[in-house]
Structures are given as structure tokens and as C-alpha cells.
Design an enzyme around this catalytic site. Sequence first.
Site, PDB file in Angstrom:
ATOM      1  N   ARG A   1      54.457 -29.915  41.134  1.00 11.03           N
ATOM      2  CA  ARG A   1      53.145 -29.590  40.548  1.00 11.03           C
ATOM      3  C   ARG A   1      52.190 -30.775  40.652  1.00 11.03           C
ATOM      4  NH1 ARG A   1      54.017 -27.157  34.831  1.00 11.03           N
ATOM      5  NH2 ARG A   1      51.728 -26.952  34.876  1.00 11.03           N
TER       6      ARG A   1
ATOM      7  N   HIS B   1      48.441 -30.804  25.897  1.00  8.72           N
ATOM      8  CA  HIS B   1      49.824 -30.671  26.363  1.00  8.72           C
ATOM      9  C   HIS B   1      50.219 -31.735  27.375  1.00  8.72           C
ATOM     10  CE1 HIS B   1      49.362 -26.185  25.141  1.00  8.72           C
ATOM     11  NE2 HIS B   1      49.703 -26.929  24.117  1.00  8.72           N
TER      12      HIS B   1
ATOM     13  N   THR C   1      42.210 -18.990  29.272  1.00  5.02           N
ATOM     14  CA  THR C   1      43.457 -19.087  28.522  1.00  5.02           C
ATOM     15  C   THR C   1      43.785 -17.753  27.874  1.00  5.02           C
ATOM     16  OG1 THR C   1      44.659 -20.145  26.685  1.00  5.02           O
ATOM     17  CG2 THR C   1      42.252 -20.067  26.494  1.00  5.02           C
TER      18      THR C   1
HETATM   19  C1  BV8 Z   1      55.520 -26.563  18.952  1.00  5.84           C
HETATM   20  C2  BV8 Z   1      52.810 -28.251  29.284  1.00  5.84           C
HETATM   21  C3  BV8 Z   1      56.655 -27.306  16.991  1.00  5.84           C
HETATM   22  C4  BV8 Z   1      53.958 -27.920  30.181  1.00  5.84           C
HETATM   23  C5  BV8 Z   1      52.647 -26.340  27.826  1.00  5.84           C
HETATM   24  C6  BV8 Z   1      56.982 -17.482  18.783  1.00  5.84           C
HETATM   25  C7  BV8 Z   1      55.721 -17.195  18.284  1.00  5.84           C
HETATM   26  C8  BV8 Z   1      54.732 -18.176  18.222  1.00  5.84           C
HETATM   27  C9  BV8 Z   1      54.991 -19.474  18.665  1.00  5.84           C
HETATM   28  C10 BV8 Z   1      56.239 -19.743  19.167  1.00  5.84           C
HETATM   29  C11 BV8 Z   1      57.236 -18.766  19.219  1.00  5.84           C
HETATM   30  N1  BV8 Z   1      58.322 -19.335  19.761  1.00  5.84           N
HETATM   31  C12 BV8 Z   1      58.059 -20.641  20.037  1.00  5.84           C
HETATM   32  C13 BV8 Z   1      56.798 -20.890  19.665  1.00  5.84           C
HETATM   33  C14 BV8 Z   1      56.087 -22.171  19.762  1.00  5.84           C
HETATM   34  C15 BV8 Z   1      55.730 -22.449  21.221  1.00  5.84           C
HETATM   35  C16 BV8 Z   1      54.920 -21.324  21.808  1.00  5.84           C
HETATM   36  O1  BV8 Z   1      53.744 -21.191  21.512  1.00  5.84           O
HETATM   37  N2  BV8 Z   1      55.558 -20.520  22.659  1.00  5.84           N
HETATM   38  C17 BV8 Z   1      54.850 -19.412  23.264  1.00  5.84           C
HETATM   39  C18 BV8 Z   1      55.396 -19.171  24.682  1.00  5.84           C
HETATM   40  C19 BV8 Z   1      55.035 -18.179  22.377  1.00  5.84           C
HETATM   41  N3  BV8 Z   1      54.917 -23.642  21.186  1.00  5.84           N
HETATM   42  C20 BV8 Z   1      55.495 -24.837  21.312  1.00  5.84           C
HETATM   43  O2  BV8 Z   1      56.676 -24.998  21.525  1.00  5.84           O
HETATM   44  C21 BV8 Z   1      54.573 -26.021  21.104  1.00  5.84           C
HETATM   45  N4  BV8 Z   1      55.204 -26.942  20.186  1.00  5.84           N
HETATM   46  O3  BV8 Z   1      55.278 -25.487  18.469  1.00  5.84           O
HETATM   47  O4  BV8 Z   1      56.177 -27.566  18.307  1.00  5.84           O
HETATM   48  C22 BV8 Z   1      57.150 -28.611  16.506  1.00  5.84           C
HETATM   49  C23 BV8 Z   1      56.503 -29.229  15.440  1.00  5.84           C
HETATM   50  C24 BV8 Z   1      56.980 -30.436  14.980  1.00  5.84           C
HETATM   51  C25 BV8 Z   1      58.074 -31.055  15.605  1.00  5.84           C
HETATM   52  C26 BV8 Z   1      58.701 -30.438  16.711  1.00  5.84           C
HETATM   53  C27 BV8 Z   1      58.235 -29.202  17.163  1.00  5.84           C
HETATM   54  C28 BV8 Z   1      54.351 -26.761  22.410  1.00  5.84           C
HETATM   55  C29 BV8 Z   1      53.645 -25.853  23.388  1.00  5.84           C
HETATM   56  C30 BV8 Z   1      53.253 -26.670  24.619  1.00  5.84           C
HETATM   57  C31 BV8 Z   1      54.030 -26.185  25.810  1.00  5.84           C
HETATM   58  N5  BV8 Z   1      53.532 -26.855  27.019  1.00  5.84           N
HETATM   59  N6  BV8 Z   1      52.213 -26.993  28.888  1.00  5.84           N
HETATM   60  C32 BV8 Z   1      53.462 -27.449  31.497  1.00  5.84           C
HETATM   61  O5  BV8 Z   1      52.256 -27.297  31.717  1.00  5.84           O
HETATM   62  O6  BV8 Z   1      54.347 -27.286  32.370  1.00  5.84           O
HETATM   63  S1  BV8 Z   1      52.006 -24.824  27.499  1.00  5.84           S
HETATM   64  C33 BV8 Z   1      51.409 -24.127  28.932  1.00  5.84           C
HETATM   65  O7  BV8 Z   1      50.886 -22.848  28.527  1.00  5.84           O
HETATM   66  C34 BV8 Z   1      50.235 -24.829  29.547  1.00  5.84           C
HETATM   67  O8  BV8 Z   1      49.733 -25.906  28.800  1.00  5.84           O
HETATM   68  C35 BV8 Z   1      49.194 -23.719  29.589  1.00  5.84           C
HETATM   69  O9  BV8 Z   1      47.923 -24.186  29.647  1.00  5.84           O
HETATM   70  C36 BV8 Z   1      49.528 -23.104  28.298  1.00  5.84           C
HETATM   71  C37 BV8 Z   1      48.842 -21.897  27.858  1.00  5.84           C
HETATM   72  O10 BV8 Z   1      48.770 -21.011  28.926  1.00  5.84           O
HETATM   73  P1  BV8 Z   1      47.311 -20.664  29.447  1.00  5.84           P
HETATM   74  O11 BV8 Z   1      46.594 -21.927  29.801  1.00  5.84           O
HETATM   75  O12 BV8 Z   1      46.648 -19.776  28.458  1.00  5.84           O
HETATM   76  O13 BV8 Z   1      47.638 -19.933  30.786  1.00  5.84           O
HETATM   77  P2  BV8 Z   1      48.012 -18.395  30.979  1.00  5.84           P
HETATM   78  O14 BV8 Z   1      48.540 -18.226  32.354  1.00  5.84           O
HETATM   79  O15 BV8 Z   1      48.801 -17.905  29.806  1.00  5.84           O
HETATM   80  O16 BV8 Z   1      46.579 -17.670  30.895  1.00  5.84           O
HETATM   81  C38 BV8 Z   1      45.650 -17.879  31.953  1.00  5.84           C
HETATM   82  C39 BV8 Z   1      44.392 -17.129  31.574  1.00  5.84           C
HETATM   83  O17 BV8 Z   1      43.423 -17.383  32.578  1.00  5.84           O
HETATM   84  C40 BV8 Z   1      44.595 -15.607  31.524  1.00  5.84           C
HETATM   85  O18 BV8 Z   1      43.946 -15.114  30.371  1.00  5.84           O
HETATM   86  C41 BV8 Z   1      43.902 -15.126  32.809  1.00  5.84           C
HETATM   87  O19 BV8 Z   1      43.327 -13.847  32.636  1.00  5.84           O
HETATM   88  C42 BV8 Z   1      42.839 -16.171  32.991  1.00  5.84           C
HETATM   89  N7  BV8 Z   1      42.401 -16.373  34.377  1.00  5.84           N
HETATM   90  C43 BV8 Z   1      43.103 -16.143  35.523  1.00  5.84           C
HETATM   91  N8  BV8 Z   1      42.323 -16.468  36.581  1.00  5.84           N
HETATM   92  C44 BV8 Z   1      41.129 -16.922  36.081  1.00  5.84           C
HETATM   93  C45 BV8 Z   1      41.186 -16.867  34.673  1.00  5.84           C
HETATM   94  N9  BV8 Z   1      40.166 -17.253  33.882  1.00  5.84           N
HETATM   95  C46 BV8 Z   1      39.049 -17.697  34.502  1.00  5.84           C
HETATM   96  N10 BV8 Z   1      38.915 -17.784  35.851  1.00  5.84           N
HETATM   97  C47 BV8 Z   1      39.936 -17.407  36.663  1.00  5.84           C
HETATM   98  N11 BV8 Z   1      39.792 -17.487  37.998  1.00  5.84           N
END
Ligand code: BV8
Length: 235
Positions: free
Chosen positions: A64, A112, A179
Site C-alpha cells: 500500500r 488512523h 467515508t
Molecule cells: C478502537 C488504518 C478501542 C488501517 C483503520 C462493533 C461495532 C462498533 C465498533 C466496533 C465493533 N467491533 C469493533 C469495533 C471497533 C472498531 C470498528 O469500528 N470496527 C468496525 C469495522 C465496525 N474500531 C476500532 O477498533 C478502533 N479502535 O475502537 O479501540 C480501544 C480503546 C482503548 C484501548 C484499546 C482499544 C480503531 C479503528 C481504526 C482501524 N484502522 N485504518 C488501514 O488503513 O489499513 S480504519 C480504515 O477504515 C481506514 O482508516 C478507513 O479510512 C476507515 C473507514 O473506512 P472509510 O474511509 O469510510 O472507507 P470505506 O471504504 O468504508 O467507505 C468509502 C466511502 O467512499 C463509501 O461511502 C463510498 O461510497 C465512498 N466513495 C467511493 N468512491 C468515491 C467515494 N466518495 C467520493 N468520491 C469517490 N470517488
Amino acid sequence: MSERKLKSRKKLVILSGAGISAESGLGTFRDSDGLWEKYDINDVATIDAWYKNKKLVLDFYNARRIQNIAAQPNLGHLALVDLEDYFDVYIITQNIDDLHERAGSSNVTHLHGEIMKGKSEHDEGLIFDLKHPEIQLGDKAADGHQMRPHVVWFGEAVPMMNKAEEIMVDADIVLVVGTSLNVYPAANLIYSCPTDAVKYIVDPNDIPVNSEFTHLKGTATSILPKLKTILRFQE
Ligand code: BV8
């Protein structure tokens, strides 16, 4: 001094995600051809994955990082730079790419982490610019421990979250772009801004946000360059 000059500039806070970099060729996460369709999050983007198979994780982020270096900022990134002429612009990004910075944005907070930086696997605070595009097993940080990507994995805390909330809390205008708001706590940021802030979401798909948001349906490169005209009325 003109009336406009006397008025302090409005604070525009932008929350961006993978979608803003899609047209630069960097994969999103949850679109049909997204990253997480090809890789299991649990194999490459969690702390457990790291301790299970460091080489697989390093290879994933090395690929990446090389993709990021080859990518160029797109018209969406560049449009956000132009907005700095009219507003105090703060970008909070979930992305680990450096396309906002390379486009010229001057105020970027990475929730992130940053793919072009590394850190010690032992000391979270020992963060540094990478001198080479790849991190290999055996590459050591200054503390003698294995280097890892400076990236927040799932299950890891988000150290920049408090700073992001402080930025959002007095926004005059909020722009959410590219997002799916699927990842927490980042997604909760849209609830940190003032209720009377003007709110826009830019996405080609429908994203479940409340009615306070005006959905500008389209891609970053088709919408953001026009946004300057729309936002000028908010000055
Ligand atoms: C934490 C770095 C606690 C890595 C990333 C169940 C329910 C709720 C929450 C959780 C759960 N189970 C677990 C959790 C928590 C978890 C979480 O949220 N999981 C999700 C999957 C449910 N979160 C965590 O673990 C976080 N930490 O909670 O810690 C804690 C507290 C104290 C002590 C210890 C622990 C950490 C989360 C961070 C993870 N790392 N990134 C990497 O990049 O490899 S997250 C990763 O997803 C990226 O950062 C990315 O940016 C992010 C979000 O995704 P999006 O950016 O939204 O991308 P996506 O593809 O989803 O969407 C793209 C959008 O663009 C779409 O809407 C699409 O329509 C649109 N699009 C497409 N083309 C275009 C466009 N828009 C405009 N123009 C275009 N051309």
C-alpha cells in the site's frame, strides 16, 4: 479594512475517508472491489495479526505504501486546498495516505496513522519518517525494537480522537467526504459538531446520516471543485 476582512473567517472542518482517494487509484475499504474484499481485516489490520504474522502485515502495508507513492492527489484533494483562501480549513482524515498533504493542505490530522511513517513496536511514541518504501522483518527503530507501520489497527486506541473532537466542537461548516462512517470512534465525530453548524456529505452513495446533512451526491472530483461556489454563500 473591509467588513468581510473584519469578520473572522468561518471554520470549515472536513472529515475525509478512503473515498476521497479512490480517484487517485487507492482502493477504498468497503466498496465492491475494496481492500477488505481481498484481505481479511483480521489477517492484516489488527494487533493480533501483527503478533501472528508480522511478515504478512509488513508486506500488506509495503504494497500500500508503494501504491501511495505512485498515486497523485486528485481534483478533490486540490479543491480542499483552494478552500483555504476563504475559510480556516481543518482536515480530519481516516486515511493513512499523504495525498492531502501532497495536494497542499496545511492542517491535516490523521486519525488512523500515516503510511509514510513508522514506529517502534515497543514504544508507541517513537514515530519517524520512513527512509525506504518498505519495512522488513529485522528493521529496527531507534530503541532497538522491530519497526512497524505508524497505523492504528482495529482493536488499538485512536490517540488523535480527543484532538479531532476539539477541532469539531466549534465548526461553523462540516464537510464529510468519502467515508461510509462504518468505523468507530471516528464515525462519532459527526455528533461532536454544533447542531447549528452547516453540514454537507459528499458521496456517490447514500450514507445514513441525519437530516441536518445536505447530501451532495457524486464523487469527490465531480463535487468538491463546485463546492467552493456553494460554500462562498456561507462565508
Ligand atoms: C478502537 C488504518 C478501542 C488501517 C483503520 C462493533 C461495532 C462498533 C465498533 C466496533 C465493533 N467491533 C469493533 C469495533 C471497533 C472498531 C470498528 O469500528 N470496527 C468496525 C469495522 C465496525 N474500531 C476500532 O477498533 C478502533 N479502535 O475502537 O479501540 C480501544 C480503546 C482503548 C484501548 C484499546 C482499544 C480503531 C479503528 C481504526 C482501524 N484502522 N485504518 C488501514 O488503513 O489499513 S480504519 C480504515 O477504515 C481506514 O482508516 C478507513 O479510512 C476507515 C473507514 O473506512 P472509510 O474511509 O469510510 O472507507 P470505506 O471504504 O468504508 O467507505 C468509502 C466511502 O467512499 C463509501 O461511502 C463510498 O461510497 C465512498 N466513495 C467511493 N468512491 C468515491 C467515494 N466518495 C467520493 N468520491 C469517490 N470517488
